[in-house]
Motif scaffolding. Structure first.
Motif, PDB file in Angstrom:
ATOM      1  N   TYR A 159       0.652  -5.056   8.187  1.00 44.09           N
ATOM      2  CA  TYR A 159      -0.413  -4.813   7.209  1.00 44.09           C
ATOM      3  C   TYR A 159       0.001  -3.765   6.165  1.00 44.09           C
ATOM      4  O   TYR A 159      -0.332  -3.876   4.988  1.00 44.09           O
ATOM      5  N   MET A 160       0.771  -2.784   6.606  1.00 41.43           N
ATOM      6  CA  MET A 160       1.241  -1.761   5.662  1.00 41.43           C
ATOM      7  C   MET A 160       2.182  -2.393   4.628  1.00 41.43           C
ATOM      8  O   MET A 160       2.098  -2.091   3.442  1.00 41.43           O
ATOM      9  N   THR A 161       3.065  -3.268   5.102  1.00 40.83           N
ATOM     10  CA  THR A 161       4.003  -3.942   4.178  1.00 40.83           C
ATOM     11  C   THR A 161       3.246  -4.792   3.179  1.00 40.83           C
ATOM     12  O   THR A 161       3.531  -4.790   1.973  1.00 40.83           O
ATOM     13  N   MET A 162       2.245  -5.514   3.662  1.00 38.68           N
ATOM     14  CA  MET A 162       1.450  -6.383   2.760  1.00 38.68           C
ATOM     15  C   MET A 162       0.679  -5.551   1.754  1.00 38.68           C
ATOM     16  O   MET A 162       0.557  -5.942   0.589  1.00 38.68           O
ATOM     17  N   MET A 163       0.164  -4.390   2.185  1.00 36.62           N
ATOM     18  CA  MET A 163      -0.610  -3.559   1.257  1.00 36.62           C
ATOM     19  C   MET A 163       0.275  -2.953   0.179  1.00 36.62           C
ATOM     20  O   MET A 163      -0.144  -2.809  -0.962  1.00 36.62           O
ATOM     21  N   THR A 164       1.506  -2.627   0.532  1.00 35.54           N
ATOM     22  CA  THR A 164       2.405  -2.038  -0.476  1.00 35.54           C
ATOM     23  C   THR A 164       2.840  -3.064  -1.516  1.00 35.54           C
ATOM     24  O   THR A 164       3.181  -2.695  -2.641  1.00 35.54           O
ATOM     25  N   LYS A 165       2.810  -4.346  -1.150  1.00 32.35           N
ATOM     26  CA  LYS A 165       3.205  -5.384  -2.102  1.00 32.35           C
ATOM     27  C   LYS A 165       2.107  -5.712  -3.126  1.00 32.35           C
ATOM     28  O   LYS A 165       2.351  -6.357  -4.118  1.00 32.35           O
ATOM     29  N   GLN A 166       0.903  -5.260  -2.857  1.00 32.87           N
ATOM     30  CA  GLN A 166      -0.203  -5.576  -3.779  1.00 32.87           C
ATOM     31  C   GLN A 166      -0.232  -4.632  -4.938  1.00 32.87           C
ATOM     32  O   GLN A 166       0.085  -3.508  -4.879  1.00 32.87           O
TER      33      GLN A 166
END
Length: 201
Positions: free
Chosen positions: A194-201
């Motif tokens: 989830y952290m990786t996905m949030m940083t990509k936004q």
């Protein structure tokens, strides 16, 4: 006195000479001309010759004398009939053009009406979508408030069961303190995902 008489006599002589000249002209030119003309007219009458028609023919051939010719009534009627037929054909052509223009105008009016109806439908759909968006935004805000009020221990398993898009949407809307506590209660793999996905936004 003698001079006066002489002047009178001279003036009388001049007057007689003038009147004599006129009389000579009358006697030697005009009277014979009138007599000859009368004689020619009499001879022409007996010879069945119309002198006035002959005079018209002769004067008609002169270049500076123009005589208005009488038109044949049949030819004149034919010309008028041709003009009437031509004008009627022109009227029919103009009426056909007018009819075509009217048809085009009617078609464009119908097309404009259809476009206006379609525009109204689209505006209604936009209004519905805006209401739905407002409603979903309100619903989403309520969901976010609910997650913030829940304990991190109970909200972490619920978020992991959601789709990734929904989970990221909720997680990015949470306050940072709430987010941190929820991520602590997740497995390290889920938290990293989830952290990786949030940083990509």
């Amino acid at each position: 006195m003698k001079k006066t008489k002489q002047t009178e006599q001279l003036s009388n002589v001049e007057q007689e000479e003038k009147s004599g000249t006129f009389q000579k002209l009358l006697l030697w030119v005009l009277i014979p001309l009138l007599f000859t003309t009368a004689l020619v007219l009499i001879i022409a009458k007996f010879a069945d010759v119309n002198v006035f028609d002959k005079a018209k023919e002769l004067t008609g051939s002169l270049p500076f004398v123009t005589e208005k010719k009488e038109e044949d009534p049949i030819v004149g009627d034919l010309v008028l009939e041709e003009r009437v037929v031509t004008m009627q054909a022109e009227i029919q052509e103009k009426e056909a053009q007018l009819f075509k223009v009217q048809q085009d105008f009617d078609k464009s009016a119908i097309a404009n009406e259809k476009l206006l109806i379609e525009q109204e439908k689209l505006l209604d759909e936009i209004a519905v979508l805006m209401r739905d968006k407002d409603n979903s935004k309100q619903d989403f805000n309520e969901i976010v408030k609910t997650f913030e009020q829940m304990s991190a221990k109970s909200s972490a398993p619920v978020i992991t069961k959601m789709s990734d898009a929904e989970a990221i949407r909720i997680l990015t809307s949470l306050k940072s303190a709430t987010l941190a506590s929820i991520l602590e209660k997740m497995t390290p793999e889920d938290a990293a995902k989830y952290m990786t996905m949030m940083t990509k936004q």
